[in-house]
Scaffold this active site. Structure first.
Site, mmCIF file in Angstrom:
data_model
loop_
_atom_site.group_PDB
_atom_site.id
_atom_site.type_symbol
_atom_site.label_atom_id
_atom_site.label_comp_id
_atom_site.label_asym_id
_atom_site.label_seq_id
_atom_site.Cartn_x
_atom_site.Cartn_y
_atom_site.Cartn_z
ATOM 1 N N ILE A 106 55.533 29.258 47.116
ATOM 2 C CA ILE A 106 54.706 28.537 48.078
ATOM 3 C C ILE A 106 54.251 27.198 47.479
ATOM 4 O O ILE A 106 54.276 27.006 46.270
ATOM 5 C CB ILE A 106 53.474 29.362 48.490
ATOM 6 C CG1 ILE A 106 52.545 29.608 47.283
ATOM 7 C CG2 ILE A 106 53.909 30.681 49.126
ATOM 8 C CD1 ILE A 106 51.234 30.292 47.644
ATOM 9 N N ASP A 150 49.215 22.072 37.341
ATOM 10 C CA ASP A 150 49.111 23.461 37.805
ATOM 11 C C ASP A 150 50.459 24.141 37.593
ATOM 12 O O ASP A 150 51.378 24.006 38.384
ATOM 13 C CB ASP A 150 48.723 23.506 39.280
ATOM 14 C CG ASP A 150 48.442 24.930 39.762
ATOM 15 O OD1 ASP A 150 48.938 25.888 39.127
ATOM 16 O OD2 ASP A 150 47.728 25.079 40.764
ATOM 17 N N GLY A 201 48.047 24.810 47.136
ATOM 18 C CA GLY A 201 47.046 24.440 48.122
ATOM 19 C C GLY A 201 46.531 23.031 47.917
ATOM 20 O O GLY A 201 46.316 22.277 48.881
ATOM 21 N N HIS A 253 54.527 28.882 42.279
ATOM 22 C CA HIS A 253 55.010 27.713 42.996
ATOM 23 C C HIS A 253 56.405 27.282 42.559
ATOM 24 O O HIS A 253 56.897 26.251 43.038
ATOM 25 C CB HIS A 253 54.023 26.564 42.798
ATOM 26 C CG HIS A 253 52.614 26.932 43.133
ATOM 27 N ND1 HIS A 253 52.214 27.261 44.404
ATOM 28 C CD2 HIS A 253 51.514 27.076 42.333
ATOM 29 C CE1 HIS A 253 50.924 27.566 44.391
ATOM 30 N NE2 HIS A 253 50.482 27.470 43.148
#
Length: 290
Positions: free
Chosen positions: A207, A187, A210, A192
């Site tokens: 962040i 990803d 998830g 991120h």
């Protein structure tokens, strides 16, 4: 252009060849925080190739984790990617994932739900190898501004834990560099890693993925409530309720449905961010086990 739900659901499945080896699994495990302490025998099950077993959430990144991207390119799906959120994830295991494997993955839009101000696209991927089915994943994609097309609202995913104190509570620290390591499993979203990109998206810093939180929480459940036995997991489902940042701490609470956890059952789970007064990260979360 609105979502054409009928066209999306009736489209032919897409097929992709997947392959992975022990390095992919070790990298994934390190990306979700395994290996601390480095010489702990319980951690070596995740990091040392001679003892390796595979956490079931690895299914979300096997072959590069392209299920979400593939779903956005399905017939009938033409949406603004800036309006897309990863709403939820489930993995059902048909048997343990091998350390070295090759499989064929089929992906299709299983459902499109009308939530009024948003649409929810359910992308289903199924992986099969020469010995039969391996896993089934459902990825729930929340698309803001795409509801109101008159479709079915869909089932409620709300799962409340028992109204009592949890059977287990553990905390898991998120390393400052954890998102940088996890993204190597496939990803590459700059949200991120790139502070400028994150600020443009409304966050003061990058962040955590998830699905990284998703893997961290399953590892905490396996290690704490299932005696470290990944093969006991039959399914794992969650709803992403909020973000967590590298450097923060996850508080994972677990409630058993069976008295001692020794037989088939379900574990209810919540995950919150300690440093932000228990802000929710994962909710409506269950682990089905044997």
């Amino acid at each position: 252009m609105p979502i054409d739900a009928a066209k999306a659901v009736s489209a032919e499945p897409r097929t992709t060849a997947l392959s992975w080896g022990h390095k992919d699994i070790q990298l994934y495990h390190l990306g979700i925080g395994a290996g601390t302490p480095a010489t702990d025998p319980d951690e070596l099950r995740y990091t040392l190739e001679s003892r390796l077993h595979v956490l079931p959430s690895f299914a979300t990144v096997a072959g590069g984790g392209m299920a979400l991207a593939g779903g956005m390119g399905a017939p009938g799906i033409d949406v603004d990617l800036a309006a897309v959120l990863h709403g939820g994830q489930s993995v059902t295991l048909h048997r343990p994932i091998p350390v070295d494997g090759r499989a064929t993955q089929t992906s299709k839009v299983a459902a499109v739900y009308d939530k009024g101000k948003a649409a929810v696209i359910v992308l289903r991927t199924e992986a099969t190898d020469d010995d039969g089915p391996l896993w089934t994943c459902d990825t729930r994609i929340y698309v803001r501004g795409e509801g109101g097309f008159g479709g079915e609202r869909g089932p409620s995913d709300r799962v409340e834990p028992p109204a009592r104190e949890p059977d287990h509570t553990v905390e898991r620290a998120i390393r400052d560099d954890q998102a940088l390591l996890y993204r190597l499993s496939g990803d590459w979203n700059p949200l991120h890693a790139d502070p400028d990109f994150a600020k443009g998206a409304g966050f003061d810093r990058p962040i955590l993925h998830g699905l990284c939180s998703y893997g961290m929480v399953l590892k905490a459940v396996v290690d704490t409530a299932l005696d470290g036995e990944v093969a006991r997991v039959r399914s794992y489902a969650t709803r992403f309720a909020g973000v967590v940042f590298p450097g923060e701490t996850l508080c994972v609470r677990m409630w058993r449905e069976t008295a001692d956890g020794s037989g088939p059952g379900r574990i209810h789970v919540t995950a919150t961010a300690v440093e932000r007064d228990g802000a929710p990260v994962l909710t409506d979360t269950t682990v089905e086990h044997v």
